[in-house]
Design an enzyme around this catalytic site. Structure first.
Site, PDB file in Angstrom:
ATOM      1  N   HIS A   1       4.491   1.558  -9.444  1.00 53.08           N
ATOM      2  CA  HIS A   1       5.630   2.189  -8.786  1.00 53.08           C
ATOM      3  C   HIS A   1       6.714   1.185  -8.387  1.00 53.08           C
ATOM      4  O   HIS A   1       6.437   0.046  -8.028  1.00 53.08           O
ATOM      5  CB  HIS A   1       5.170   2.952  -7.544  1.00 53.08           C
ATOM      6  CG  HIS A   1       4.474   2.090  -6.532  1.00 53.08           C
ATOM      7  ND1 HIS A   1       5.142   1.396  -5.546  1.00 53.08           N
ATOM      8  CD2 HIS A   1       3.161   1.798  -6.355  1.00 53.08           C
ATOM      9  CE1 HIS A   1       4.286   0.737  -4.801  1.00 53.08           C
ATOM     10  NE2 HIS A   1       3.064   0.943  -5.272  1.00 53.08           N
ATOM     11  N   ASP A   2       7.947   1.640  -8.499  1.00 52.31           N
ATOM     12  CA  ASP A   2       9.135   0.899  -8.060  1.00 52.31           C
ATOM     13  C   ASP A   2       9.374  -0.390  -8.846  1.00 52.31           C
ATOM     14  O   ASP A   2      10.175  -1.231  -8.424  1.00 52.31           O
ATOM     15  CB  ASP A   2       9.052   0.571  -6.564  1.00 52.31           C
ATOM     16  CG  ASP A   2       8.911   1.816  -5.703  1.00 52.31           C
ATOM     17  OD1 ASP A   2       9.884   2.577  -5.613  1.00 52.31           O
ATOM     18  OD2 ASP A   2       7.820   2.027  -5.132  1.00 52.31           O
TER      19      ASP A   2
ATOM     20  N   GLY B   1       3.193  -2.838  -7.920  1.00 47.56           N
ATOM     21  CA  GLY B   1       4.414  -2.205  -7.458  1.00 47.56           C
ATOM     22  C   GLY B   1       5.505  -3.203  -7.115  1.00 47.56           C
ATOM     23  O   GLY B   1       5.237  -4.331  -6.703  1.00 47.56           O
TER      24      GLY B   1
END
Length: 288
Positions: A132-133, A150
């Site tokens: 994520h991100d 992440g």
């Protein structure tokens, strides 16, 4: 097995009847979607894209043109973040990417920037993972089982080797190469060949630079920069000043300077060896 049409023009989609597509999905006219594909809510798929059998495109994913998603890949899955509570987060993918079998790419998280971004012409080989991100630039290669956590940034033309990993919030500089099973916990400057646990630059990525068309003169200048950073006993201020003096001769060194200035986790420095061959100091010293 039946299909939408047996004979297609170049501007018509081929969508297998077994594919499950959410009504809110927007699919370009010439997209090819194979058997048993799942496409979720608020997905957008650009022209020329192909999605092979059993691939999954989860919700809130925007995909550009001419991408190829291979069988059993899961694109746009929920962030693997224990604080995630179903918030609306996104994955944005550019053009011309290849995502091979069993690759997983997660959406952003509410606690992060909310969006995972993938640029253009990247290649993710089987079983690689983007958390994520994260932000992936252009022309990046993830070799089989490469994994980033992440909030990791991978700049243009970098290579993440098989089984290599990057700790959350780290940055991998342009044209760098993490060799097999390297584990990175701090930022990696551009142009470096990185090896070990923890990963330490051991040389310039000479093969990659030559393949990308860097001139002999440019490579010579980058070698000077590498020696300043990893072969001499210089303080951070001295390194920065020395690199700045080389930019006029080799403008590409500015990429190194910029990453050093923007680094949040610091850059690992390998200490020079003494005359006896022993390593002076901590080989994991962090340049901040």
């Amino acid at each position: 097995m039946t299909t939408k049409k047996q004979s297609l023009s170049l501007t018509e989609s081929f969508i297998d009847t077994t594919a499950k597509i959410h009504p809110s999905a927007k699919i370009a006219n010439d997209v090819v979607i194979g058997p048993w594909v799942y496409i979720g809510e608020k997905v957008e798929i650009g022209s020329g894209t192909r999605i092979d059998s059993h691939a999954v495109i989860m919700q809130h994913t925007i995909m550009g043109k001419n991408n190829h998603i291979h069988s059993h890949a899961v694109v746009g899955g929920d962030p693997q973040d224990l604080s995630y509570r179903g918030e609306e987060t996104w994955l944005k993918i550019g053009d011309g990417n290849i995502i091979r079998e069993f690759v997983t790419i997660n959406r952003g998280s509410a606690g992060g920037i909310g969006t995972t971004t993938i640029g253009n012409r990247n290649c993710f080989l089987s079983y690689s993972h983007v958390a994520h991100d994260a932000h992936i630039g252009n022309d990046v290669l993830f070799i089989n089982n490469a994994t980033i956590a992440g909030h990791v940034v991978v700049d243009d033309f970098a290579i993440i080797g098989a089984y290599a990993t990057a700790h959350q919030f780290t940055r991998i500089g342009s044209y760098s190469f993490l060799v097999h099973a390297t584990q990175v916990s701090h930022d990696i400057p551009p142009f470096m060949l990185v090896k070990g646990t923890p990963g330490i630059p051991i040389a310039l990525n000479l093969v990659g630079l030559r393949r990308r068309g860097f001139s002999v003169e440019t490579i010579s200048g980058l070698k000077k920069a590498y020696r300043l950073m990893y072969r001499q006993r210089l303080s951070l201020k001295e390194v920065q000043a020395a690199l700045a003096a080389l930019v006029a001769e080799t403008p590409e060194i500015q990429l190194i300077i910029d990453l050093m200035k923007e680094s949040k986790r610091g850059i690992v420095r390998k200490q020079v060896r003494s005359g006896s061959g022993s390593v002076d100091g901590d080989a994991r010293e962090v340049m901040r």
